[in-house]
Design a protein around this motif. Structure first.
Motif, PDB file in Angstrom:
ATOM      1  N   GLU A  85       0.769  -1.396   0.106  1.00  0.00           N
ATOM      2  CA  GLU A  85       0.068  -0.026   0.129  1.00  0.00           C
ATOM      3  C   GLU A  85       0.799   1.305   0.142  1.00  0.00           C
ATOM      4  OE1 GLU A  85      -2.427  -0.250   3.458  1.00  0.00           O
ATOM      5  OE2 GLU A  85      -3.302  -1.984   2.707  1.00  0.00           O
ATOM      6  N   ARG A  86       0.493   2.391  -0.697  1.00  0.00           N
ATOM      7  CA  ARG A  86       1.126   3.625  -0.646  1.00  0.00           C
ATOM      8  C   ARG A  86       0.288   4.424  -1.057  1.00  0.00           C
ATOM      9  NH1 ARG A  86       4.910   2.923  -4.654  1.00  0.00           N
ATOM     10  NH2 ARG A  86       6.847   2.326  -3.481  1.00  0.00           N
ATOM     11  N   GLY A  87       0.259   5.776  -0.343  1.00  0.00           N
ATOM     12  CA  GLY A  87      -0.602   6.809  -0.897  1.00  0.00           C
ATOM     13  C   GLY A  87      -2.047   6.426  -0.796  1.00  0.00           C
ATOM     14  N   GLY A  88      -2.721   5.494   0.135  1.00  0.00           N
ATOM     15  CA  GLY A  88      -4.038   5.517  -0.219  1.00  0.00           C
ATOM     16  C   GLY A  88      -4.422   4.533  -1.437  1.00  0.00           C
ATOM     17  N   VAL A  89      -3.331   3.934  -1.819  1.00  0.00           N
ATOM     18  CA  VAL A  89      -3.725   2.923  -3.027  1.00  0.00           C
ATOM     19  C   VAL A  89      -3.083   1.516  -2.704  1.00  0.00           C
ATOM     20  CG1 VAL A  89      -3.273   2.250  -5.521  1.00  0.00           C
ATOM     21  CG2 VAL A  89      -3.503   4.873  -4.764  1.00  0.00           C
ATOM     22  N   SER A  90      -3.987   0.449  -3.007  1.00  0.00           N
ATOM     23  CA  SER A  90      -3.522  -0.829  -2.718  1.00  0.00           C
ATOM     24  C   SER A  90      -3.049  -1.542  -4.166  1.00  0.00           C
ATOM     25  CB  SER A  90      -4.584  -1.899  -2.377  1.00  0.00           C
ATOM     26  OG  SER A  90      -4.471  -3.164  -2.177  1.00  0.00           O
ATOM     27  N   ASN A  91      -1.889  -2.159  -3.981  1.00  0.00           N
ATOM     28  CA  ASN A  91      -1.386  -2.680  -5.193  1.00  0.00           C
ATOM     29  C   ASN A  91      -1.091  -4.117  -5.061  1.00  0.00           C
ATOM     30  OD1 ASN A  91      -0.395   0.271  -6.558  1.00  0.00           O
ATOM     31  ND2 ASN A  91       0.303   0.219  -4.255  1.00  0.00           N
ATOM     32  N   THR A  92      -1.139  -4.587  -6.373  1.00  0.00           N
ATOM     33  CA  THR A  92      -0.935  -6.040  -6.257  1.00  0.00           C
ATOM     34  C   THR A  92      -0.323  -6.607  -7.589  1.00  0.00           C
ATOM     35  OG1 THR A  92      -2.696  -6.674  -4.606  1.00  0.00           O
ATOM     36  CG2 THR A  92      -1.726  -8.507  -6.065  1.00  0.00           C
ATOM     37  N   ILE A  93       0.837  -7.463  -7.658  1.00  0.00           N
ATOM     38  CA  ILE A  93       1.208  -8.232  -8.821  1.00  0.00           C
ATOM     39  C   ILE A  93       1.166  -9.414  -8.773  1.00  0.00           C
ATOM     40  CG2 ILE A  93       3.369  -7.855 -10.481  1.00  0.00           C
ATOM     41  CD1 ILE A  93       4.239  -5.271  -9.337  1.00  0.00           C
ATOM     42  N   MET A  94       0.742 -10.266  -9.623  1.00  0.00           N
ATOM     43  CA  MET A  94       0.854 -11.761  -9.657  1.00  0.00           C
ATOM     44  C   MET A  94       1.332 -12.334 -10.952  1.00  0.00           C
ATOM     45  SD  MET A  94      -2.484 -14.044  -8.355  1.00  0.00           S
ATOM     46  CE  MET A  94      -2.327 -16.016  -8.383  1.00  0.00           C
ATOM     47  N   GLY A  95       2.181 -13.389 -10.726  1.00  0.00           N
ATOM     48  CA  GLY A  95       2.385 -14.047 -11.965  1.00  0.00           C
ATOM     49  C   GLY A  95       3.316 -14.874 -11.682  1.00  0.00           C
ATOM     50  N   ASN A  96       3.836 -15.770 -12.676  1.00  0.00           N
ATOM     51  CA  ASN A  96       4.709 -16.908 -12.789  1.00  0.00           C
ATOM     52  C   ASN A  96       6.001 -16.589 -13.289  1.00  0.00           C
ATOM     53  OD1 ASN A  96       3.877 -16.725 -15.585  1.00  0.00           O
ATOM     54  ND2 ASN A  96       3.593 -19.151 -15.514  1.00  0.00           N
ATOM     55  N   ILE A  97       6.310 -15.213 -13.138  1.00  0.00           N
ATOM     56  CA  ILE A  97       7.748 -14.670 -13.603  1.00  0.00           C
ATOM     57  C   ILE A  97       8.720 -14.961 -12.510  1.00  0.00           C
ATOM     58  CG2 ILE A  97       6.660 -13.289 -15.352  1.00  0.00           C
ATOM     59  CD1 ILE A  97       6.722 -10.765 -13.029  1.00  0.00           C
ATOM     60  N   SER A  98       9.832 -14.476 -12.630  1.00  0.00           N
ATOM     61  CA  SER A  98      10.903 -14.570 -11.389  1.00  0.00           C
ATOM     62  C   SER A  98      10.716 -13.584 -10.358  1.00  0.00           C
ATOM     63  CB  SER A  98      12.226 -14.275 -12.141  1.00  0.00           C
ATOM     64  OG  SER A  98      12.488 -12.900 -12.424  1.00  0.00           O
ATOM     65  N   ARG A  99      11.372 -13.826  -9.180  1.00  0.00           N
ATOM     66  CA  ARG A  99      11.023 -12.892  -8.084  1.00  0.00           C
ATOM     67  C   ARG A  99      11.726 -11.396  -8.476  1.00  0.00           C
ATOM     68  NH1 ARG A  99      11.778 -13.855  -1.859  1.00  0.00           N
ATOM     69  NH2 ARG A  99      12.236 -12.055  -1.145  1.00  0.00           N
ATOM     70  N   ASP A 100      13.074 -11.657  -9.043  1.00  0.00           N
ATOM     71  CA  ASP A 100      13.539 -10.074  -9.391  1.00  0.00           C
ATOM     72  C   ASP A 100      12.762  -9.386 -10.172  1.00  0.00           C
ATOM     73  OD1 ASP A 100      15.478 -10.920  -7.726  1.00  0.00           O
ATOM     74  OD2 ASP A 100      17.040 -11.377  -9.464  1.00  0.00           O
ATOM     75  N   GLU A 101      11.913 -10.154 -11.345  1.00  0.00           N
ATOM     76  CA  GLU A 101      11.422  -9.633 -12.449  1.00  0.00           C
ATOM     77  C   GLU A 101       9.818  -8.766 -11.483  1.00  0.00           C
ATOM     78  OE1 GLU A 101      12.062 -12.008 -16.544  1.00  0.00           O
ATOM     79  OE2 GLU A 101      10.639 -12.823 -14.888  1.00  0.00           O
ATOM     80  N   ILE A 102       9.291  -9.575 -10.693  1.00  0.00           N
ATOM     81  CA  ILE A 102       8.305  -8.894  -9.950  1.00  0.00           C
ATOM     82  C   ILE A 102       8.549  -7.737  -9.276  1.00  0.00           C
ATOM     83  CG2 ILE A 102       8.008 -10.244  -7.881  1.00  0.00           C
ATOM     84  CD1 ILE A 102       5.098 -10.792  -8.558  1.00  0.00           C
ATOM     85  N   MET A 103       9.654  -7.891  -8.455  1.00  0.00           N
ATOM     86  CA  MET A 103      10.074  -6.574  -7.711  1.00  0.00           C
ATOM     87  C   MET A 103      10.427  -5.706  -8.372  1.00  0.00           C
ATOM     88  SD  MET A 103       9.808  -7.841  -4.582  1.00  0.00           S
ATOM     89  CE  MET A 103      10.570  -6.519  -3.992  1.00  0.00           C
ATOM     90  N   LYS A 104      10.982  -5.878  -9.758  1.00  0.00           N
ATOM     91  CA  LYS A 104      11.274  -4.495 -10.687  1.00  0.00           C
ATOM     92  C   LYS A 104       9.991  -3.743 -11.069  1.00  0.00           C
ATOM     93  CE  LYS A 104      14.300  -3.281 -14.545  1.00  0.00           C
ATOM     94  NZ  LYS A 104      15.288  -3.325 -15.474  1.00  0.00           N
ATOM     95  N   ILE A 105       9.201  -4.548 -11.533  1.00  0.00           N
ATOM     96  CA  ILE A 105       7.679  -4.259 -11.979  1.00  0.00           C
ATOM     97  C   ILE A 105       7.149  -3.180 -10.751  1.00  0.00           C
ATOM     98  CG2 ILE A 105       5.169  -4.686 -12.794  1.00  0.00           C
ATOM     99  CD1 ILE A 105       6.724  -7.492 -13.886  1.00  0.00           C
ATOM    100  N   ALA A 106       7.282  -3.725  -9.560  1.00  0.00           N
ATOM    101  CA  ALA A 106       6.616  -3.046  -8.558  1.00  0.00           C
ATOM    102  C   ALA A 106       7.331  -1.715  -8.285  1.00  0.00           C
ATOM    103  CB  ALA A 106       6.569  -4.148  -7.066  1.00  0.00           C
ATOM    104  N   GLU A 107       8.629  -1.799  -8.405  1.00  0.00           N
ATOM    105  CA  GLU A 107       9.523  -0.389  -8.128  1.00  0.00           C
ATOM    106  C   GLU A 107       8.930   0.760  -9.207  1.00  0.00           C
ATOM    107  OE1 GLU A 107      13.386  -1.957  -8.161  1.00  0.00           O
ATOM    108  OE2 GLU A 107      13.326  -2.767  -6.043  1.00  0.00           O
ATOM    109  N   ASN A 108       8.525   0.212 -10.199  1.00  0.00           N
ATOM    110  CA  ASN A 108       7.990   1.130 -11.129  1.00  0.00           C
ATOM    111  C   ASN A 108       6.602   1.476 -11.391  1.00  0.00           C
ATOM    112  OD1 ASN A 108      10.285   2.119 -13.254  1.00  0.00           O
ATOM    113  ND2 ASN A 108      10.643  -0.193 -12.472  1.00  0.00           N
ATOM    114  N   VAL A 109       5.731   1.087  -9.986  1.00  0.00           N
ATOM    115  CA  VAL A 109       4.201   1.523 -10.128  1.00  0.00           C
ATOM    116  C   VAL A 109       4.022   2.579  -9.208  1.00  0.00           C
ATOM    117  CG1 VAL A 109       1.898   0.618  -9.263  1.00  0.00           C
ATOM    118  CG2 VAL A 109       3.712  -1.066 -10.244  1.00  0.00           C
TER     119      VAL A 109
END
Length: 229
Positions: free
Chosen positions: A204-228
């Protein structure tokens, strides 16, 4: 078969604290084991009674302080991200079932997502599937897939509103606490039907709930998150 329960945050907190206390009690020796180890405790009993008699006012003040802290926590912090994270952590630790938490938000929630709020990084080789997604002022779901690898992931963001639910499937998912930038997040790891490792990242950040889900790698999902944002 997993069990599904819907509880309020106050109830979840009580359940988690009770489970924590019960876990600690279960690890203590039984009365029979204590008697076997310490057959004569008469001197201990006398010293303990004397100590309790002397310290009773202090113990009472400590109890009042603890109760006050609990009341303040439930009343003032029930809507904070830190409080929700604490409840999530306790539930993840003590309840190996599927659960849904419903919480209320004090004050005025956001009316819509901040201007331009989106996922600003797409993995190489992945294309956005606009037929399966939706996009509204208050939330969106973006779906991505790769024909070459057969993998896919979704990004979902929504303003936090009263009655919003968060689900945890402890029976099939292992959770851990991570960071998305400087924000606390929860990363779940499970195994998909085809044997792939599936990650689900929530924060959660700034009143927004964020969720990413997938069968990609851990590093990839973290990189996507850092750019939301």
């Amino acid at each position: 078969m997993s069990e599904q329960t819907e509880v309020s945050f106050d109830t979840a907190l009580v359940m988690a604290l009770h489970a924590d206390a019960q876990k600690e009690l279960n690890e203590l020796p039984t009365p029979a084991q204590l008697k076997e180890r310490y057959p004569d405790t008469s001197r201990w009993d006398a010293r303990l009674q004397a100590a309790l008699h002397k310290r009773r006012p202090v113990l009472k003040r400590v109890l009042v302080a603890v109760l006050t802290l609990v009341i303040l926590t439930l009343g003032a912090l029930a809507v904070s991200a830190d409080f929700r994270k604490a409840v999530y952590t306790m539930i993840q630790k003590f309840f190996p079932i599927e659960m849904q938490l419903t919480y209320q938000v004090d004050g005025e929630p956001l009316e819509q997502l901040p201007n331009g709020y989106s996922d600003h990084y797409v993995l190489d080789g992945f294309e956005r599937d606009r037929e399966q997604e939706f996009e509204r002022a208050e939330n969106f779901l973006h779906v991505y897939s790769s024909k070459e690898s057969g993998k896919g992931y979704t990004v979902r963001c929504s303003i936090i509103q009263p009655g919003q639910q968060s689900s945890f499937d402890n029976e099939h998912t292992t959770y851990e606490n991570v960071k998305v930038g400087d924000v606390d997040a929860t990363l779940g790891t499970s195994v998909g039907e085809n044997g792939d490792t599936v990650y689900i990242l929530s924060w959660e950040r700034g009143g927004v709930s964020n969720t990413i889900m997938g069968n990609i790698s851990r590093d990839e999902i973290m990189k996507i998150a850092e750019n939301v944002f």
